[in-house]
Design a protein around this motif. Structure first.
Motif, mmCIF file in Angstrom:
data_model
loop_
_atom_site.group_PDB
_atom_site.id
_atom_site.type_symbol
_atom_site.label_atom_id
_atom_site.label_comp_id
_atom_site.label_asym_id
_atom_site.label_seq_id
_atom_site.Cartn_x
_atom_site.Cartn_y
_atom_site.Cartn_z
ATOM 1 N N MET A 33 -10.304 -2.101 15.799
ATOM 2 C CA MET A 33 -9.725 -1.734 16.950
ATOM 3 C C MET A 33 -10.899 -0.747 17.514
ATOM 4 N N ALA A 34 -11.603 -0.859 18.592
ATOM 5 C CA ALA A 34 -12.715 0.031 19.138
ATOM 6 C C ALA A 34 -12.151 1.446 19.457
ATOM 7 N N ASP A 35 -13.247 2.376 19.056
ATOM 8 C CA ASP A 35 -12.767 3.761 19.295
ATOM 9 C C ASP A 35 -13.399 4.028 20.613
ATOM 10 N N SER A 36 -12.502 4.262 21.829
ATOM 11 C CA SER A 36 -12.903 4.515 22.983
ATOM 12 C C SER A 36 -12.527 5.798 23.796
ATOM 13 N N PHE A 37 -13.057 6.295 24.702
ATOM 14 C CA PHE A 37 -12.473 7.374 25.191
ATOM 15 C C PHE A 37 -13.355 7.690 26.653
ATOM 16 N N THR A 38 -12.931 8.564 27.761
ATOM 17 C CA THR A 38 -13.455 8.632 28.863
ATOM 18 C C THR A 38 -14.010 10.277 29.109
ATOM 19 N N VAL A 39 -15.060 10.456 29.669
ATOM 20 C CA VAL A 39 -15.353 11.997 29.918
ATOM 21 C C VAL A 39 -15.891 11.883 31.283
ATOM 22 N N SER A 40 -15.231 13.094 32.192
ATOM 23 C CA SER A 40 -15.378 13.110 33.508
ATOM 24 C C SER A 40 -15.874 14.538 33.767
ATOM 25 N N ALA A 41 -16.850 14.446 34.937
ATOM 26 C CA ALA A 41 -17.472 15.717 34.931
ATOM 27 C C ALA A 41 -17.724 15.751 36.622
ATOM 28 N N PRO A 42 -17.444 16.961 37.366
ATOM 29 C CA PRO A 42 -17.817 17.290 38.589
ATOM 30 C C PRO A 42 -19.297 17.223 38.673
ATOM 31 N N ALA A 43 -20.160 17.578 37.880
ATOM 32 C CA ALA A 43 -21.489 17.483 37.814
ATOM 33 C C ALA A 43 -22.107 17.066 36.670
ATOM 34 N N LEU A 82 -17.738 8.763 32.415
ATOM 35 C CA LEU A 82 -18.198 8.109 31.277
ATOM 36 C C LEU A 82 -17.209 7.253 30.719
ATOM 37 N N THR A 83 -17.174 5.935 30.396
ATOM 38 C CA THR A 83 -16.584 5.465 29.317
ATOM 39 C C THR A 83 -17.355 5.002 28.186
ATOM 40 N N VAL A 84 -16.907 5.574 26.939
ATOM 41 C CA VAL A 84 -17.557 5.319 25.514
ATOM 42 C C VAL A 84 -16.879 4.747 24.710
ATOM 43 N N VAL A 85 -17.597 3.461 24.396
ATOM 44 C CA VAL A 85 -16.827 2.900 23.329
ATOM 45 C C VAL A 85 -17.678 2.608 21.941
ATOM 46 N N ASP A 86 -17.132 2.983 20.905
ATOM 47 C CA ASP A 86 -17.958 3.272 19.548
ATOM 48 C C ASP A 86 -19.212 3.706 19.418
ATOM 49 N N HIS A 109 -17.960 9.055 40.177
ATOM 50 C CA HIS A 109 -16.597 9.837 40.587
ATOM 51 C C HIS A 109 -16.204 10.590 39.612
ATOM 52 N N GLN A 110 -15.237 11.413 39.752
ATOM 53 C CA GLN A 110 -14.415 12.136 38.886
ATOM 54 C C GLN A 110 -13.059 11.346 38.658
ATOM 55 N N THR A 111 -12.571 11.529 37.342
ATOM 56 C CA THR A 111 -11.173 10.774 36.899
ATOM 57 C C THR A 111 -10.357 12.064 36.492
ATOM 58 N N LEU A 131 -12.456 16.372 29.833
ATOM 59 C CA LEU A 131 -12.529 16.941 31.170
ATOM 60 C C LEU A 131 -13.678 18.067 31.202
ATOM 61 N N ILE A 132 -14.609 18.042 31.864
ATOM 62 C CA ILE A 132 -15.750 18.991 31.737
ATOM 63 C C ILE A 132 -15.283 19.968 32.779
ATOM 64 N N HIS A 133 -15.441 21.414 32.547
ATOM 65 C CA HIS A 133 -15.099 22.431 33.562
ATOM 66 C C HIS A 133 -15.820 22.296 34.681
ATOM 67 N N PRO A 134 -15.304 22.781 35.923
ATOM 68 C CA PRO A 134 -15.956 22.606 37.214
ATOM 69 C C PRO A 134 -17.151 23.424 37.165
ATOM 70 N N ALA A 135 -17.337 24.605 36.617
ATOM 71 C CA ALA A 135 -18.625 25.081 36.719
ATOM 72 C C ALA A 135 -19.744 24.811 35.774
ATOM 73 N N ASP A 136 -19.284 23.719 35.048
ATOM 74 C CA ASP A 136 -20.423 23.141 33.993
ATOM 75 C C ASP A 136 -21.067 22.086 34.572
#
Length: 439
Positions: free
Chosen positions: A1-11, A23-27, A36-38, A44-49
């Motif tokens: 099974m693929a190892d996947s996760f998402t990363v969302s950043a305001p910037a 970003l969607t990251v798989v393996d 866009h943000q999710t 979740l990346i902090h809004p100030a970062d």
């Protein structure tokens, strides 16, 4: 099974701009980048970062095997990871043996096994003894060949004279390789004053601009004769930019790098008897510094790398701070990305340009596969730029010896949350880095 996760950043810095991204990251690989943000993303990346790609530092001296007391694969790559550098290319000297034969490359690979906190590739060397055999090393997987036009500082890595330089370029052009050159003229330096002195002005006078200019002119003339692709290492003198501009206008396959210490430090502020600032070529004055920034803005300088070149405290402080005796090199792989991200706004430069110079450009020019930017198909090598001030303490840096020109410097931000192929690297990361070879 693929190892996947998402990363969302305001910037996030991607596609040459700063904007929201998920970003969607798989393996360990980026498979999608959405503008866009999710809110429900796994990370979740902090809004100030700001989310950045990991830096690609193509000029690092790890010195192992043979001079591991200066640095090593374990300590050097931990320092890289702590500074947001997720890929390094290791220089062929100051290790013993230097990486000038396939057997020496094999010895270096054996020494690196199980020690890497980030991904790593290798440069080969071009020295008088291996001319005519460079393609063997190329086929073994090095990214290109480093040479010097003056003594390197270590006896086992000899420079090339003008005839040998032409022979090396002819050979390398024949198989489509890359030559990277430390360009300073030995005769010019020999003729300059070089007193035993702790005064930085005396050291600076011993490595005049003219030494770089004469060597750069030789390299460009030889490129014209041979058609070899060449990269100029650690440009220090902005006076060399006129030669670079003419060569690029002519269509010669020339690229150029400079370093954070040339862009962020200036001779006027360097105290005497502080060998941690000594490097070759040297850190020059503020006017020169500003001209280097202009050269970057104009595209004459292509990339920024650290030239991390550490040694022991005893070598740095030989003869009580006499700068003529001290080893020349700045230990900067952990600090360079931070220094440039911090300095950029004062020079009217957006963070997307720093990413271009320190991640995208090095990967593209050197042919580093799947690295250099947040993009589909690239490894999920990521870092976060956080507006948390920090003051550098050399003793707290991860490289082997606690000596650094950056000691005591305060920056307005910090690189945090570094990921290699999606995996978060902690303060003492597991040695999960991989060897990489050119695309």
């Amino acid at each position: 099974m693929a190892d996947s996760f998402t990363v969302s950043a305001p910037a996030a810095v991607h596609d040459g701009r700063v904007g929201p991204a998920t970003l969607t990251v798989v393996d360990g690989v980026v498979t999608a980048v959405d503008d866009h943000q999710t809110p429900g993303a796994d990370v979740l990346i902090h809004p100030a970062d700001i989310l950045l790609p990991g830096a690609v530092d193509t000029h690092v001296h790890l010195n192992e095997p043979g001079r591991t007391q200066w640095e090593g694969f374990a300590t050097g790559t931990r320092a890289a990871a702590a500074g947001g550098v997720t890929t390094v290319l290791d220089m062929p000297l100051n290790s013993i043996p230097p990486t000038t034969t396939p057997d020496a490359l094999a010895a270096k690979r054996e020494a690196a096994a199980g020690k890497l906190s980030v991904d790593l590739g290798y440069w080969g060397g071009a020295v008088p003894q291996n001319l005519g055999h460079l393609e063997e090393l190329w086929e073994a997987g090095v990214f290109g060949f480093k040479c010097f036009t003056l003594p390197s500082g270590v006896d086992e890595f000899e420079p090339l004279d003008a005839v040998q330089l032409r022979a090396a370029m002819t050979e390398i052009a024949g198989f489509g390789g890359l030559l990277i050159v430390h360009a300073e003229d030995a005769g010019t330096i020999d003729a300059a004053t070089s007193p035993h002195s702790t005064a930085y002005r005396d050291f600076l006078a011993s490595r005049p601009d003219e030494a770089e200019l004469k060597a750069i002119a030789l390299v460009i003339d030889t490129m014209r004769e041979t058609g070899c692709r060449v990269h100029l290492l650690h440009l220090s003198s902005a006076r060399g930019l006129e030669l670079v501009a003419a060569a690029k206008a002519e269509g010669l396959p020339l690229t150029v790098e400079t370093c954070p210490h040339y862009l962020c430090l200036a001779a006027e502020t360097i105290p005497d008897a502080t060998p941690e600032y000594k490097c070759c070529p040297p850190i020059r004055d503020r006017g020169n510094q500003e001209a280097l920034w202009q050269g970057l803005a104009e595209g004459l300088i292509d990339i920024v790398v650290t030239d991390h070149s550490p040694t022991t405290r005893a070598n740095k402080y030989a003869s009580g701070g006499d700068l003529s005796a001290a080893w020349g090199g700045v230990a900067g792989v952990q600090v360079g990305y931070t220094a440039m991200l911090d300095a950029a706004p004062a020079h009217g430069v957006g963070l997307e340009k720093v990413v271009e110079w320190m991640s995208e450009g090095p990967a593209r020019i050197m042919g580093v596969p799947a690295k250099g930017g947040i993009a589909v198909g690239h490894d999920a090598d990521l870092a976060v730029w956080s507006a948390r001030p920090q003051t550098v303490d050399a003793a707290a840096l991860k490289h082997r010896n606690p000596v650094s020109a950056w000691h005591g410097h305060t920056f307005g931000g910090t690189v945090t949350d570094v990921r290699l192929r999606g995996a978060l690297l902690g303060q003492e990361p597991e040695p999960n880095g991989r060897e990489i070879f050119r695309a």
